[in-house]
Write a protein that holds these residues in place. Structure first.
Motif, PDB file in Angstrom:
ATOM      1  N   THR A 108      23.696 -24.094 -48.540  1.00  0.00           N
ATOM      2  CA  THR A 108      23.769 -22.998 -49.507  1.00  0.00           C
ATOM      3  C   THR A 108      23.222 -21.714 -48.894  1.00  0.00           C
ATOM      4  N   ASP A 109      23.621 -20.590 -49.457  1.00  0.00           N
ATOM      5  CA  ASP A 109      23.071 -19.309 -49.005  1.00  0.00           C
ATOM      6  C   ASP A 109      21.560 -19.295 -49.180  1.00  0.00           C
ATOM      7  N   GLN A 110      21.060 -19.896 -50.261  1.00  0.00           N
ATOM      8  CA  GLN A 110      19.613 -19.942 -50.491  1.00  0.00           C
ATOM      9  C   GLN A 110      18.908 -20.755 -49.406  1.00  0.00           C
ATOM     10  N   ASP A 111      19.457 -21.932 -49.051  1.00  0.00           N
ATOM     11  CA  ASP A 111      18.856 -22.742 -47.978  1.00  0.00           C
ATOM     12  C   ASP A 111      18.891 -21.993 -46.644  1.00  0.00           C
ATOM     13  N   TYR A 112      19.981 -21.275 -46.405  1.00  0.00           N
ATOM     14  CA  TYR A 112      20.122 -20.498 -45.164  1.00  0.00           C
ATOM     15  C   TYR A 112      19.042 -19.405 -45.109  1.00  0.00           C
ATOM     16  N   GLU A 113      18.875 -18.670 -46.207  1.00  0.00           N
ATOM     17  CA  GLU A 113      17.868 -17.605 -46.248  1.00  0.00           C
ATOM     18  C   GLU A 113      16.453 -18.185 -46.149  1.00  0.00           C
ATOM     19  N   THR A 114      16.201 -19.314 -46.816  1.00  0.00           N
ATOM     20  CA  THR A 114      14.885 -19.953 -46.737  1.00  0.00           C
ATOM     21  C   THR A 114      14.551 -20.330 -45.297  1.00  0.00           C
ATOM     22  N   ALA A 115      15.537 -20.830 -44.544  1.00  0.00           N
ATOM     23  CA  ALA A 115      15.302 -21.193 -43.143  1.00  0.00           C
ATOM     24  C   ALA A 115      14.823 -19.988 -42.334  1.00  0.00           C
ATOM     25  N   HIS A 116      15.355 -18.801 -42.634  1.00  0.00           N
ATOM     26  CA  HIS A 116      14.941 -17.599 -41.906  1.00  0.00           C
ATOM     27  C   HIS A 116      13.475 -17.259 -42.159  1.00  0.00           C
ATOM     28  N   THR A 117      12.964 -17.593 -43.329  1.00  0.00           N
ATOM     29  CA  THR A 117      11.572 -17.267 -43.639  1.00  0.00           C
ATOM     30  C   THR A 117      10.610 -18.335 -43.101  1.00  0.00           C
ATOM     31  N   GLN A 118      11.149 -19.486 -42.660  1.00  0.00           N
ATOM     32  CA  GLN A 118      10.300 -20.580 -42.191  1.00  0.00           C
ATOM     33  C   GLN A 118      10.434 -20.826 -40.697  1.00  0.00           C
TER      34      GLN A 118
END
Length: 136
Positions: free
Chosen positions: A123-133
């Motif tokens: 998901t776009d949300q999982d993709y964005e979360t990966a960038h913050t982690q």
């Protein structure tokens, strides 16, 4: 010894990837070899679906910056020269970052003719979360 002809670049199938991803098969082993090798190019934001490999996968970044993430929240940033191994059965995804293309060599082995189990899109949300982690 033989020179293996270059394969045409193919667009990766939309049912397994988000965004524009391009593949060149480098080696598709015939028994007794089980090795499959490909060069995979991701445009910014492009990524694989979640997937796993019965015998694991080795990724070697040749250009750009990419991300590899697992279901448990582990995130690794790949840069040229970096190699990441995912063990057998580990669900993961990989792709370019928001603002960088990424090219990697993907190495897997066939297990009774199967090299991957493909799952749902990231998901776009999982993709964005990966960038913050991201961590090295």
């Amino acid at each position: 010894m033989k020179l293996i002809p270059t394969t045409p670049t193919a667009k990766a199938p939309r049912e397994r990837f988000t965004g524009d991803v391009y593949l060149n098969t480098l080696h598709n082993g015939q028994a007794p070899s089980r090795l499959v090798a490909a060069m995979v190019r991701f445009t910014p934001g492009a990524r694989t679906n979640w997937h796993s490999h019965p015998l694991g996968q080795t990724l070697h970044c040749t250009d750009g910056t990419g991300i590899v993430a697992t279901r448990d929240g582990t995130v690794i940033v790949m840069r040229p020269g970096d190699t990441v191994h995912t063990p057998p059965g580990e669900e993961h995804w990989h792709g370019g970052t928001r603002d960088s293309m990424m090219c990697h060599l993907a190495l897997v082995e066939h297990d009774n003719g199967e090299s991957a189990t493909w799952l749902e899109p990231v998901t776009d949300q999982d993709y964005e979360t990966a960038h913050t982690q991201t961590r090295r």
